[in-house]
Design a protein around this motif. Structure first.
Motif, PDB file in Angstrom:
ATOM      1  N   GLN A 165      -0.979   4.087   8.673  1.00 57.74           N
ATOM      2  CA  GLN A 165       0.474   4.317   8.616  1.00 57.74           C
ATOM      3  C   GLN A 165       0.751   5.642   7.909  1.00 57.74           C
ATOM      4  OE1 GLN A 165       3.057   1.692   6.295  1.00 57.74           O
ATOM      5  NE2 GLN A 165       4.639   1.893   7.887  1.00 57.74           N
ATOM      6  N   GLU A 179      -1.810   5.472   5.052  1.00 55.52           N
ATOM      7  CA  GLU A 179      -2.390   4.319   4.367  1.00 55.52           C
ATOM      8  C   GLU A 179      -3.209   3.515   5.363  1.00 55.52           C
ATOM      9  OE1 GLU A 179       0.298   1.709   2.214  1.00 55.52           O
ATOM     10  OE2 GLU A 179      -1.370   0.373   1.656  1.00 55.52           O
ATOM     11  N   ALA A 182      -5.723  -3.128   6.849  1.00 54.12           N
ATOM     12  CA  ALA A 182      -6.722  -3.896   7.603  1.00 54.12           C
ATOM     13  C   ALA A 182      -6.066  -4.783   8.663  1.00 54.12           C
ATOM     14  CB  ALA A 182      -7.519  -4.756   6.634  1.00 54.12           C
ATOM     15  N   ARG A 183      -6.672  -4.849   9.827  1.00 53.85           N
ATOM     16  CA  ARG A 183      -6.231  -5.746  10.893  1.00 53.85           C
ATOM     17  C   ARG A 183      -7.437  -6.455  11.480  1.00 53.85           C
ATOM     18  NH1 ARG A 183      -2.185  -4.572   8.791  1.00 53.85           N
ATOM     19  NH2 ARG A 183      -0.237  -3.772   9.654  1.00 53.85           N
ATOM     20  N   ASN A 237      -6.548   0.349   0.077  1.00 55.90           N
ATOM     21  CA  ASN A 237      -6.167  -0.685  -0.904  1.00 55.90           C
ATOM     22  C   ASN A 237      -7.385  -1.320  -1.564  1.00 55.90           C
ATOM     23  OD1 ASN A 237      -3.106  -1.099  -0.579  1.00 55.90           O
ATOM     24  ND2 ASN A 237      -3.865  -1.021   1.529  1.00 55.90           N
ATOM     25  N   SER A 239      -8.644  -4.409  -4.263  1.00 58.79           N
ATOM     26  CA  SER A 239      -8.244  -5.646  -4.945  1.00 58.79           C
ATOM     27  C   SER A 239      -8.694  -5.635  -6.400  1.00 58.79           C
ATOM     28  CB  SER A 239      -8.875  -6.857  -4.266  1.00 58.79           C
ATOM     29  OG  SER A 239      -8.392  -6.975  -2.962  1.00 58.79           O
ATOM     30  N   ASP A 299       0.335   0.812  -6.823  1.00 58.95           N
ATOM     31  CA  ASP A 299       1.020   0.248  -5.657  1.00 58.95           C
ATOM     32  C   ASP A 299       2.053  -0.797  -6.091  1.00 58.95           C
ATOM     33  OD1 ASP A 299       1.534  -0.202  -3.006  1.00 58.95           O
ATOM     34  OD2 ASP A 299      -0.422  -1.070  -2.529  1.00 58.95           O
ATOM     35  N   GLN A 323       8.570  -1.650  -1.775  1.00 55.17           N
ATOM     36  CA  GLN A 323       9.545  -1.620  -0.692  1.00 55.17           C
ATOM     37  C   GLN A 323      10.756  -2.509  -0.932  1.00 55.17           C
ATOM     38  OE1 GLN A 323       7.948  -3.499   2.994  1.00 55.17           O
ATOM     39  NE2 GLN A 323       6.032  -2.700   2.255  1.00 55.17           N
ATOM     40  N   GLU A 359      13.081   2.497   6.096  1.00 60.10           N
ATOM     41  CA  GLU A 359      13.363   1.955   7.422  1.00 60.10           C
ATOM     42  C   GLU A 359      14.479   2.656   8.172  1.00 60.10           C
ATOM     43  OE1 GLU A 359      13.883  -2.276   7.162  1.00 60.10           O
ATOM     44  OE2 GLU A 359      11.727  -2.626   6.966  1.00 60.10           O
ATOM     45  N   TYR A 378       8.659   2.164   8.459  1.00 58.54           N
ATOM     46  CA  TYR A 378       8.871   2.041   9.902  1.00 58.54           C
ATOM     47  C   TYR A 378       9.736   3.169  10.457  1.00 58.54           C
ATOM     48  CZ  TYR A 378       7.053  -2.743   9.417  1.00 58.54           C
ATOM     49  OH  TYR A 378       6.285  -3.848   9.163  1.00 58.54           O
TER      50      TYR A 378
HETATM   51  P1  C2E Z   1       0.877  -2.903   0.873  1.00 53.16           P
HETATM   52  O1  C2E Z   1      -0.292  -2.212   0.272  1.00 53.16           O
HETATM   53  O2  C2E Z   1       2.124  -2.937   0.072  1.00 53.16           O
HETATM   54  O3  C2E Z   1       1.102  -2.239   2.294  1.00 53.16           O
HETATM   55  C1  C2E Z   1       2.357  -1.953   2.828  1.00 53.16           C
HETATM   56  C2  C2E Z   1       2.801  -3.050   3.753  1.00 53.16           C
HETATM   57  O4  C2E Z   1       4.141  -2.809   4.134  1.00 53.16           O
HETATM   58  C3  C2E Z   1       2.011  -3.082   5.058  1.00 53.16           C
HETATM   59  O5  C2E Z   1       1.939  -4.439   5.453  1.00 53.16           O
HETATM   60  C4  C2E Z   1       2.917  -2.317   6.015  1.00 53.16           C
HETATM   61  O6  C2E Z   1       2.716  -2.655   7.359  1.00 53.16           O
HETATM   62  C5  C2E Z   1       4.267  -2.760   5.535  1.00 53.16           C
HETATM   63  N1  C2E Z   1       5.310  -1.789   5.823  1.00 53.16           N
HETATM   64  C6  C2E Z   1       5.209  -0.450   5.855  1.00 53.16           C
HETATM   65  N2  C2E Z   1       6.387   0.128   6.122  1.00 53.16           N
HETATM   66  C7  C2E Z   1       7.285  -0.871   6.250  1.00 53.16           C
HETATM   67  C8  C2E Z   1       8.701  -0.903   6.532  1.00 53.16           C
HETATM   68  O7  C2E Z   1       9.367   0.108   6.723  1.00 53.16           O
HETATM   69  N3  C2E Z   1       9.271  -2.134   6.576  1.00 53.16           N
HETATM   70  C9  C2E Z   1       8.562  -3.282   6.378  1.00 53.16           C
HETATM   71  N4  C2E Z   1       9.211  -4.450   6.441  1.00 53.16           N
HETATM   72  N5  C2E Z   1       7.231  -3.284   6.100  1.00 53.16           N
HETATM   73  C10 C2E Z   1       6.608  -2.084   6.048  1.00 53.16           C
HETATM   74  P2  C2E Z   1       0.593  -5.097   5.963  1.00 53.16           P
HETATM   75  O8  C2E Z   1      -0.175  -4.130   6.793  1.00 53.16           O
HETATM   76  O9  C2E Z   1       0.967  -6.417   6.532  1.00 53.16           O
HETATM   77  O10 C2E Z   1      -0.236  -5.269   4.638  1.00 53.16           O
HETATM   78  C11 C2E Z   1       0.137  -6.207   3.687  1.00 53.16           C
HETATM   79  C12 C2E Z   1      -0.644  -6.088   2.426  1.00 53.16           C
HETATM   80  O11 C2E Z   1      -2.000  -6.467   2.617  1.00 53.16           O
HETATM   81  C13 C2E Z   1      -0.708  -4.663   1.897  1.00 53.16           C
HETATM   82  O12 C2E Z   1       0.480  -4.417   1.200  1.00 53.16           O
HETATM   83  C14 C2E Z   1      -1.929  -4.744   1.001  1.00 53.16           C
HETATM   84  O13 C2E Z   1      -1.597  -5.268  -0.254  1.00 53.16           O
HETATM   85  C15 C2E Z   1      -2.798  -5.748   1.710  1.00 53.16           C
HETATM   86  N6  C2E Z   1      -3.871  -5.067   2.442  1.00 53.16           N
HETATM   87  C16 C2E Z   1      -3.851  -4.469   3.659  1.00 53.16           C
HETATM   88  N7  C2E Z   1      -5.064  -3.973   3.968  1.00 53.16           N
HETATM   89  C17 C2E Z   1      -5.873  -4.214   2.913  1.00 53.16           C
HETATM   90  C18 C2E Z   1      -7.253  -3.955   2.621  1.00 53.16           C
HETATM   91  O14 C2E Z   1      -8.001  -3.350   3.401  1.00 53.16           O
HETATM   92  N8  C2E Z   1      -7.717  -4.389   1.411  1.00 53.16           N
HETATM   93  C19 C2E Z   1      -6.922  -5.046   0.530  1.00 53.16           C
HETATM   94  N9  C2E Z   1      -7.454  -5.425  -0.635  1.00 53.16           N
HETATM   95  N10 C2E Z   1      -5.642  -5.321   0.765  1.00 53.16           N
HETATM   96  C20 C2E Z   1      -5.109  -4.916   1.945  1.00 53.16           C
END
Ligand code: C2E
Ligand code: CA
Ligand code: CA
Length: 399
Positions: A165, A179, A182-183, A237, A239, A299, A323, A359, A378
Protein backbone atom coordinates in the motif's frame (compact mmCIF):
# COMPACT_ATOMS: atom_id res chain seq x y z
CA UNK A 1 -25.05 -8.41 4.05
CA UNK A 2 -24.90 -11.48 6.25
CA UNK A 3 -26.71 -10.09 9.28
CA UNK A 4 -27.27 -13.66 10.42
CA UNK A 5 -23.57 -14.09 11.06
CA UNK A 6 -23.31 -11.07 13.33
CA UNK A 7 -22.95 -11.57 17.02
CA UNK A 8 -24.48 -8.73 19.00
CA UNK A 9 -24.48 -7.76 22.66
CA UNK A 10 -27.21 -5.48 24.00
CA UNK A 11 -26.30 -3.57 27.17
CA UNK A 12 -29.36 -1.84 28.66
CA UNK A 13 -30.59 -1.62 32.25
CA UNK A 14 -34.26 -1.19 31.42
CA UNK A 15 -35.78 -4.66 30.96
CA UNK A 16 -38.52 -3.53 28.62
CA UNK A 17 -36.21 -1.53 26.35
CA UNK A 18 -33.61 -4.27 26.32
CA UNK A 19 -36.21 -6.81 25.23
CA UNK A 20 -37.42 -4.42 22.55
CA UNK A 21 -33.95 -4.14 21.03
CA UNK A 22 -33.48 -7.91 21.23
CA UNK A 23 -36.77 -8.38 19.38
CA UNK A 24 -35.68 -5.94 16.69
CA UNK A 25 -32.43 -7.81 16.24
CA UNK A 26 -34.25 -11.12 15.97
CA UNK A 27 -36.63 -9.66 13.41
CA UNK A 28 -33.57 -8.69 11.36
CA UNK A 29 -32.41 -12.31 11.49
CA UNK A 30 -29.47 -11.91 13.88
CA UNK A 31 -28.87 -15.35 15.34
CA UNK A 32 -26.41 -14.59 18.16
CA UNK A 33 -27.83 -12.01 20.53
CA UNK A 34 -26.42 -11.63 24.03
CA UNK A 35 -27.69 -9.20 26.64
CA UNK A 36 -26.52 -7.58 29.85
CA UNK A 37 -28.22 -5.15 32.20
CA UNK A 38 -25.06 -3.25 33.13
CA UNK A 39 -21.47 -2.63 32.06
CA UNK A 40 -19.95 -5.07 34.52
CA UNK A 41 -22.02 -7.96 33.18
CA UNK A 42 -21.22 -6.92 29.65
CA UNK A 43 -17.47 -6.87 30.30
CA UNK A 44 -17.71 -10.35 31.82
CA UNK A 45 -19.55 -11.64 28.77
CA UNK A 46 -16.92 -10.21 26.44
CA UNK A 47 -14.01 -11.50 28.49
CA UNK A 48 -15.63 -14.93 28.50
CA UNK A 49 -15.91 -15.08 24.74
CA UNK A 50 -12.53 -16.34 23.74
CA UNK A 51 -13.61 -18.17 20.59
CA UNK A 52 -16.15 -16.11 18.75
CA UNK A 53 -15.95 -12.41 19.39
CA UNK A 54 -18.91 -10.13 19.78
CA UNK A 55 -19.05 -8.04 16.59
CA UNK A 56 -21.22 -5.15 17.71
CA UNK A 57 -22.29 -3.85 21.12
CA UNK A 58 -25.42 -1.75 21.40
CA UNK A 59 -24.90 0.15 24.61
CA UNK A 60 -27.09 2.46 26.68
CA UNK A 61 -25.15 5.34 28.25
CA UNK A 62 -27.11 5.81 31.42
CA UNK A 63 -26.98 2.67 33.56
CA UNK A 64 -26.60 1.96 37.29
CA UNK A 65 -23.33 0.59 38.73
CA UNK A 66 -21.03 0.77 35.71
CA UNK A 67 -22.44 3.34 33.29
CA UNK A 68 -21.84 3.41 29.55
CA UNK A 69 -18.86 5.78 29.81
CA UNK A 70 -16.99 3.60 32.26
CA UNK A 71 -17.85 0.57 30.14
CA UNK A 72 -16.31 2.26 27.08
CA UNK A 73 -13.17 3.02 29.05
CA UNK A 74 -12.79 -0.64 30.04
CA UNK A 75 -13.38 -1.77 26.47
CA UNK A 76 -10.73 0.65 25.25
CA UNK A 77 -8.18 -0.37 27.85
CA UNK A 78 -8.68 -4.07 27.24
CA UNK A 79 -8.42 -3.60 23.44
CA UNK A 80 -11.50 -5.59 22.58
CA UNK A 81 -12.02 -5.63 18.85
CA UNK A 82 -15.70 -4.69 18.70
CA UNK A 83 -17.82 -1.97 17.13
CA UNK A 84 -20.17 0.11 19.24
CA UNK A 85 -23.57 1.70 18.76
CA UNK A 86 -24.33 4.14 21.58
CA UNK A 87 -27.91 4.74 22.68
CA UNK A 88 -29.26 7.35 25.03
CA UNK A 89 -32.33 9.34 25.95
CA UNK A 90 -30.15 12.15 27.22
CA UNK A 91 -29.85 14.22 24.06
CA UNK A 92 -27.52 14.52 21.16
CA UNK A 93 -24.87 16.72 22.83
CA UNK A 94 -24.10 14.15 25.48
CA UNK A 95 -24.12 11.42 22.83
CA UNK A 96 -21.71 13.53 20.79
CA UNK A 97 -19.17 13.83 23.57
CA UNK A 98 -19.49 10.17 24.53
CA UNK A 99 -18.90 9.35 20.87
CA UNK A 100 -15.73 11.45 20.85
CA UNK A 101 -14.55 9.81 24.04
CA UNK A 102 -15.10 6.35 22.54
CA UNK A 103 -12.97 7.26 19.56
CA UNK A 104 -10.23 8.64 21.76
CA UNK A 105 -10.14 5.22 23.39
CA UNK A 106 -9.66 3.72 19.95
CA UNK A 107 -13.09 2.12 19.96
CA UNK A 108 -14.77 1.66 16.60
CA UNK A 109 -17.93 3.66 16.91
CA UNK A 110 -20.62 2.91 14.33
CA UNK A 111 -22.81 5.73 15.54
CA UNK A 112 -25.01 7.12 18.25
CA UNK A 113 -28.79 6.80 18.37
CA UNK A 114 -31.22 8.83 20.43
CA UNK A 115 -34.02 6.92 22.08
CA UNK A 116 -36.55 5.72 21.10
CA UNK A 117 -34.68 3.44 18.70
CA UNK A 118 -36.22 2.73 15.32
CA UNK A 119 -35.59 -0.48 13.42
CA UNK A 120 -34.39 1.48 10.41
CA UNK A 121 -31.67 3.15 12.52
CA UNK A 122 -30.28 -0.22 13.53
CA UNK A 123 -30.39 -1.35 9.92
CA UNK A 124 -28.46 1.76 8.88
CA UNK A 125 -25.80 1.08 11.49
CA UNK A 126 -25.41 -2.51 10.27
CA UNK A 127 -25.05 -1.21 6.76
CA UNK A 128 -22.33 1.13 8.01
CA UNK A 129 -20.61 -1.80 9.71
CA UNK A 130 -20.74 -3.71 6.46
CA UNK A 131 -19.14 -0.84 4.58
CA UNK A 132 -16.67 0.38 7.19
CA UNK A 133 -15.43 -3.04 8.15
CA UNK A 134 -12.96 -4.00 5.53
CA UNK A 135 -12.58 -6.91 7.91
CA UNK A 136 -16.13 -8.03 7.17
CA UNK A 137 -15.17 -10.56 4.56
CA UNK A 138 -12.33 -11.89 6.60
CA UNK A 139 -14.57 -12.03 9.64
CA UNK A 140 -17.10 -14.00 7.62
CA UNK A 141 -14.35 -16.31 6.39
CA UNK A 142 -13.09 -16.85 9.86
CA UNK A 143 -16.44 -17.29 11.51
CA UNK A 144 -15.43 -20.92 11.97
CA UNK A 145 -11.88 -19.78 12.76
CA UNK A 146 -8.91 -20.83 10.69
CA UNK A 147 -7.08 -23.60 12.42
CA UNK A 148 -3.46 -23.00 13.25
CA UNK A 149 -2.46 -26.20 11.48
CA UNK A 150 -4.16 -25.03 8.25
CA UNK A 151 -2.44 -21.65 8.48
CA UNK A 152 0.96 -23.27 9.03
CA UNK A 153 0.28 -25.63 6.15
CA UNK A 154 -0.57 -22.60 3.99
CA UNK A 155 2.75 -21.01 4.94
CA UNK A 156 4.53 -24.26 4.07
CA UNK A 157 2.73 -24.35 0.73
CA UNK A 158 3.84 -20.79 0.00
CA UNK A 159 0.26 -19.47 -0.19
CA UNK A 160 1.12 -16.18 1.55
CA UNK A 161 2.23 -13.07 -0.28
CA UNK A 162 2.90 -9.44 0.52
CA UNK A 163 0.47 -6.77 -0.67
CA UNK A 164 1.76 -3.22 -1.00
CA UNK A 165 0.00 0.00 0.00
CA UNK A 166 1.60 3.25 -1.18
CA UNK A 167 2.77 6.01 1.15
CA UNK A 168 2.79 9.42 -0.46
CA UNK A 169 4.50 12.70 0.50
CA UNK A 170 1.74 15.23 1.17
CA UNK A 171 3.80 18.20 0.03
CA UNK A 172 5.11 16.79 -3.27
CA UNK A 173 2.57 14.04 -4.13
CA UNK A 174 5.56 11.73 -4.65
CA UNK A 175 5.52 8.08 -3.67
CA UNK A 176 7.95 7.67 -0.78
CA UNK A 177 7.29 4.09 0.21
CA UNK A 178 4.78 1.32 0.70
CA UNK A 179 3.56 -0.74 3.61
CA UNK A 180 3.83 -4.49 3.24
CA UNK A 181 0.61 -6.21 4.35
CA UNK A 182 0.34 -9.99 4.51
CA UNK A 183 -2.35 -11.81 2.52
CA UNK A 184 -3.22 -15.49 2.31
CA UNK A 185 -4.21 -16.78 -1.13
CA UNK A 186 -6.48 -19.41 0.28
CA UNK A 187 -7.05 -22.24 -2.22
CA UNK A 188 -10.81 -22.28 -1.54
CA UNK A 189 -11.67 -18.87 -0.08
CA UNK A 190 -9.53 -16.53 -2.14
CA UNK A 191 -7.61 -13.66 -0.59
CA UNK A 192 -7.76 -13.67 3.22
CA UNK A 193 -6.64 -10.62 5.24
CA UNK A 194 -4.38 -10.63 8.31
CA UNK A 195 -7.19 -10.74 10.87
CA UNK A 196 -7.80 -14.31 9.71
CA UNK A 197 -4.35 -15.59 10.65
CA UNK A 198 -2.13 -13.12 12.56
CA UNK A 199 -3.81 -13.61 15.97
CA UNK A 200 -3.45 -17.42 15.76
CA UNK A 201 0.19 -17.12 14.68
CA UNK A 202 0.99 -14.61 17.42
CA UNK A 203 -0.74 -16.56 20.17
CA UNK A 204 1.02 -19.79 19.25
CA UNK A 205 4.40 -18.07 18.89
CA UNK A 206 4.57 -18.87 15.20
CA UNK A 207 4.56 -15.34 13.80
CA UNK A 208 8.28 -15.23 12.90
CA UNK A 209 7.87 -17.63 9.99
CA UNK A 210 5.41 -15.25 8.37
CA UNK A 211 7.39 -12.11 9.25
CA UNK A 212 10.59 -13.52 7.72
CA UNK A 213 8.72 -14.66 4.62
CA UNK A 214 7.03 -11.27 4.08
CA UNK A 215 10.31 -9.47 4.70
CA UNK A 216 12.19 -11.66 2.27
CA UNK A 217 9.61 -11.49 -0.53
CA UNK A 218 9.21 -7.74 -0.07
CA UNK A 219 12.99 -7.19 -0.02
CA UNK A 220 13.46 -9.17 -3.23
CA UNK A 221 10.77 -7.04 -4.88
CA UNK A 222 12.23 -3.81 -3.53
CA UNK A 223 15.69 -4.72 -4.75
CA UNK A 224 14.23 -5.19 -8.23
CA UNK A 225 12.35 -1.87 -8.05
CA UNK A 226 15.60 -0.15 -7.09
CA UNK A 227 17.41 -1.82 -9.99
CA UNK A 228 14.74 -0.32 -12.25
CA UNK A 229 15.29 3.15 -10.90
CA UNK A 230 12.44 3.33 -8.41
CA UNK A 231 14.01 4.22 -5.09
CA UNK A 232 11.55 4.13 -2.23
CA UNK A 233 11.31 2.37 1.13
CA UNK A 234 9.19 -0.49 2.35
CA UNK A 235 7.53 -0.74 5.77
CA UNK A 236 7.15 -4.15 7.38
CA UNK A 237 5.05 -4.96 10.47
CA UNK A 238 6.78 -6.60 13.43
CA UNK A 239 4.93 -8.32 16.30
CA UNK A 240 5.82 -7.62 19.89
CA UNK A 241 6.24 -11.35 20.56
CA UNK A 242 9.13 -11.53 18.07
CA UNK A 243 11.16 -9.01 20.04
CA UNK A 244 11.67 -11.51 22.86
CA UNK A 245 14.13 -13.51 20.81
CA UNK A 246 17.53 -11.85 21.22
CA UNK A 247 18.63 -13.24 17.84
CA UNK A 248 15.73 -11.51 16.07
CA UNK A 249 17.63 -8.39 14.98
CA UNK A 250 20.42 -10.48 13.45
CA UNK A 251 17.95 -12.69 11.58
CA UNK A 252 16.10 -9.69 10.15
CA UNK A 253 19.38 -8.08 9.11
CA UNK A 254 20.67 -11.13 7.29
CA UNK A 255 17.40 -11.64 5.39
CA UNK A 256 17.61 -8.11 4.02
CA UNK A 257 21.36 -8.18 3.35
CA UNK A 258 21.15 -11.58 1.66
CA UNK A 259 19.01 -10.18 -1.12
CA UNK A 260 21.51 -7.38 -1.62
CA UNK A 261 19.44 -4.65 0.02
CA UNK A 262 20.61 -2.05 2.49
CA UNK A 263 18.56 -2.03 5.76
CA UNK A 264 18.25 1.76 5.36
CA UNK A 265 15.46 1.05 2.89
CA UNK A 266 13.36 -0.92 5.36
CA UNK A 267 11.11 0.65 7.98
CA UNK A 268 10.02 -1.67 10.79
CA UNK A 269 6.63 -0.86 12.26
CA UNK A 270 5.93 -1.74 15.86
CA UNK A 271 2.66 -0.82 17.50
CA UNK A 272 2.60 1.86 20.15
CA UNK A 273 1.57 -0.75 22.71
CA UNK A 274 4.62 -2.85 21.82
CA UNK A 275 6.84 0.22 21.92
CA UNK A 276 5.77 0.86 25.51
CA UNK A 277 7.52 -2.32 26.60
CA UNK A 278 10.29 -2.13 29.15
CA UNK A 279 11.35 -5.74 28.49
CA UNK A 280 15.13 -5.74 28.18
CA UNK A 281 15.15 -8.17 25.23
CA UNK A 282 12.78 -6.03 23.21
CA UNK A 283 14.75 -2.85 23.88
CA UNK A 284 17.98 -4.64 22.96
CA UNK A 285 16.48 -5.87 19.67
CA UNK A 286 15.11 -2.46 18.77
CA UNK A 287 18.39 -0.72 19.55
CA UNK A 288 20.32 -3.28 17.49
CA UNK A 289 17.94 -2.99 14.52
CA UNK A 290 18.48 0.72 14.64
CA UNK A 291 22.27 0.29 14.70
CA UNK A 292 22.04 -2.01 11.68
CA UNK A 293 20.41 0.81 9.76
CA UNK A 294 16.70 -0.01 9.94
CA UNK A 295 14.23 2.78 10.56
CA UNK A 296 11.77 2.25 13.42
CA UNK A 297 8.20 3.46 13.22
CA UNK A 298 5.57 3.65 15.96
CA UNK A 299 2.36 2.22 14.49
CA UNK A 300 -1.25 2.88 15.56
CA UNK A 301 -0.08 5.90 17.51
CA UNK A 302 -2.73 7.34 19.79
CA UNK A 303 -4.34 4.05 20.79
CA UNK A 304 -1.86 3.03 23.48
CA UNK A 305 -1.75 6.06 25.79
CA UNK A 306 2.04 5.96 25.98
CA UNK A 307 3.91 8.72 27.69
CA UNK A 308 6.53 10.72 25.86
CA UNK A 309 9.12 9.27 28.24
CA UNK A 310 8.14 5.70 27.37
CA UNK A 311 8.42 6.37 23.66
CA UNK A 312 11.73 8.19 23.73
CA UNK A 313 13.41 5.06 25.05
CA UNK A 314 13.17 3.81 21.50
CA UNK A 315 15.10 5.42 18.68
CA UNK A 316 12.17 5.74 16.32
CA UNK A 317 12.06 8.05 13.29
CA UNK A 318 8.43 7.85 12.26
CA UNK A 319 5.08 8.20 14.00
CA UNK A 320 2.05 6.64 12.32
CA UNK A 321 -1.12 8.30 13.53
CA UNK A 322 -3.83 5.70 13.97
CA UNK A 323 -6.56 5.63 11.38
CA UNK A 324 -9.34 5.94 13.96
CA UNK A 325 -8.24 9.56 14.46
CA UNK A 326 -7.65 10.27 10.80
CA UNK A 327 -11.01 8.95 9.62
CA UNK A 328 -13.14 11.64 11.18
CA UNK A 329 -10.61 14.39 10.94
CA UNK A 330 -12.43 16.64 8.53
CA UNK A 331 -15.75 16.80 10.33
CA UNK A 332 -14.73 16.39 13.94
CA UNK A 333 -13.01 19.22 15.78
CA UNK A 334 -11.76 16.96 18.61
CA UNK A 335 -10.12 14.58 16.14
CA UNK A 336 -8.46 17.47 14.38
CA UNK A 337 -6.93 18.59 17.67
CA UNK A 338 -5.67 15.08 18.42
CA UNK A 339 -4.12 14.70 14.98
CA UNK A 340 -2.65 18.18 15.10
CA UNK A 341 -0.96 17.48 18.42
CA UNK A 342 0.44 14.17 17.10
CA UNK A 343 1.92 16.01 14.13
CA UNK A 344 3.34 18.74 16.39
CA UNK A 345 4.89 16.17 18.67
CA UNK A 346 6.45 14.34 15.71
CA UNK A 347 7.94 17.60 14.44
CA UNK A 348 9.32 18.52 17.85
CA UNK A 349 10.92 15.09 18.14
CA UNK A 350 12.20 15.56 14.57
CA UNK A 351 10.53 12.40 13.32
CA UNK A 352 8.24 11.93 10.29
CA UNK A 353 4.49 12.06 10.79
CA UNK A 354 2.45 9.58 8.76
CA UNK A 355 -1.35 9.52 8.67
CA UNK A 356 -3.01 6.22 7.79
CA UNK A 357 -6.61 5.64 6.79
CA UNK A 358 -6.74 8.70 4.53
CA UNK A 359 -10.00 8.11 2.71
CA UNK A 360 -11.03 11.40 1.10
CA UNK A 361 -9.83 14.58 -0.53
CA UNK A 362 -11.04 16.42 2.59
CA UNK A 363 -8.80 14.29 4.84
CA UNK A 364 -5.90 14.85 2.47
CA UNK A 365 -6.38 18.64 2.39
CA UNK A 366 -6.72 18.86 6.15
CA UNK A 367 -3.59 16.78 6.79
CA UNK A 368 -1.67 18.88 4.33
CA UNK A 369 -2.75 22.08 6.05
CA UNK A 370 -1.74 20.60 9.41
CA UNK A 371 1.75 19.96 8.09
CA UNK A 372 1.64 16.16 8.14
CA UNK A 373 4.50 14.62 6.13
CA UNK A 374 3.10 11.44 4.63
CA UNK A 375 -0.29 9.92 3.84
CA UNK A 376 -1.47 6.35 3.37
CA UNK A 377 -5.02 5.20 2.73
CA UNK A 378 -7.73 4.19 0.30
CA UNK A 379 -7.87 7.73 -1.10
CA UNK A 380 -4.42 7.10 -2.53
CA UNK A 381 -4.64 3.37 -3.14
CA UNK A 382 -5.72 0.16 -1.48
CA UNK A 383 -3.12 -2.53 -0.74
CA UNK A 384 -2.24 -4.29 -4.02
CA UNK A 385 -0.44 -7.45 -5.01
CA UNK A 386 3.00 -7.14 -6.56
CA UNK A 387 1.76 -7.11 -10.15
CA UNK A 388 -0.80 -4.34 -9.53
CA UNK A 389 1.64 -2.35 -7.43
CA UNK A 390 4.21 -2.53 -10.23
CA UNK A 391 1.62 -1.21 -12.67
CA UNK A 392 0.74 1.53 -10.20
CA UNK A 393 4.31 2.82 -10.10
CA UNK A 394 5.14 5.67 -12.43
CA UNK A 395 6.69 4.24 -15.58
CA UNK A 396 4.64 1.06 -15.33
CA UNK A 397 7.03 -1.75 -14.56
CA UNK A 398 5.55 -4.96 -15.83
CA UNK A 399 6.24 -8.14 -13.93
P1 C2E B 1 -1.88 -1.86 10.26
O1 C2E B 1 -0.42 -2.08 10.41
O2 C2E B 1 -2.48 -0.75 11.03
O3 C2E B 1 -2.15 -1.72 8.70
C1 C2E B 1 -3.05 -0.81 8.15
C2 C2E B 1 -4.37 -1.46 7.88
O4 C2E B 1 -5.30 -0.47 7.48
C3 C2E B 1 -4.32 -2.45 6.72
O5 C2E B 1 -5.25 -3.47 7.01
C4 C2E B 1 -4.83 -1.61 5.55
O6 C2E B 1 -5.39 -2.38 4.52
C5 C2E B 1 -5.87 -0.78 6.24
N1 C2E B 1 -6.10 0.49 5.56
C6 C2E B 1 -5.22 1.25 4.89
N2 C2E B 1 -5.79 2.37 4.43
C7 C2E B 1 -7.07 2.35 4.83
C8 C2E B 1 -8.18 3.25 4.66
O7 C2E B 1 -8.10 4.30 4.04
N3 C2E B 1 -9.36 2.87 5.23
C9 C2E B 1 -9.50 1.71 5.92
N4 C2E B 1 -10.69 1.42 6.45
N5 C2E B 1 -8.47 0.84 6.11
C10 C2E B 1 -7.27 1.16 5.56
P2 C2E B 1 -4.90 -5.01 6.82
O8 C2E B 1 -4.08 -5.20 5.60
O9 C2E B 1 -6.19 -5.74 6.97
O10 C2E B 1 -3.94 -5.30 8.04
C11 C2E B 1 -4.43 -5.33 9.33
C12 C2E B 1 -3.35 -5.43 10.35
O11 C2E B 1 -2.71 -6.69 10.31
C13 C2E B 1 -2.24 -4.41 10.13
O12 C2E B 1 -2.66 -3.20 10.68
C14 C2E B 1 -1.10 -5.06 10.91
O13 C2E B 1 -1.20 -4.77 12.27
C15 C2E B 1 -1.38 -6.53 10.73
N6 C2E B 1 -0.48 -7.10 9.72
C16 C2E B 1 -0.57 -7.08 8.37
N7 C2E B 1 0.47 -7.74 7.81
C17 C2E B 1 1.27 -8.14 8.81
C18 C2E B 1 2.50 -8.88 8.89
O14 C2E B 1 3.11 -9.27 7.89
N8 C2E B 1 3.00 -9.11 10.14
C19 C2E B 1 2.36 -8.68 11.26
N9 C2E B 1 2.93 -8.94 12.44
N10 C2E B 1 1.22 -8.01 11.24
C20 C2E B 1 0.66 -7.74 10.03
CA1 CA C 1 1.37 -1.12 10.17
CA1 CA D 1 -1.55 1.12 11.83
Amino acid sequence: MRVRELSILVVEDDDFQRQMVINMLRSLGVASVYDASNGQQAIEIIRGKSEKLVDIIICDLNMPEMDGLEFLRHLGQEHHNVSIILVSALGSRLLGSAARMAKMYGIKLLGAIEKPIALQQIKNMFHKYDRSENKWLEAANTSDGFLLKDILQGIQADEFEPFFQPKVDLATDQLVGAEVLARWNHPKLGVVGPYGFIPQLEQSKNIEGLTFMMLEKASVALREFHDNGHTFNLSVNISLASLNDTAFAEKITSIVRNVGLDPHHIILEITETAAMTDAAHALENLARLCMKGFTLSIDDYGTGYSSMQQLTRIAFSELKIDQSFVKDLSDNEAMRIVVESCIDMAHKLKVKSVAEGVESQKDWDMLKSLGCDTAQGYFIAKPMNLASFSRYLPGNLNY
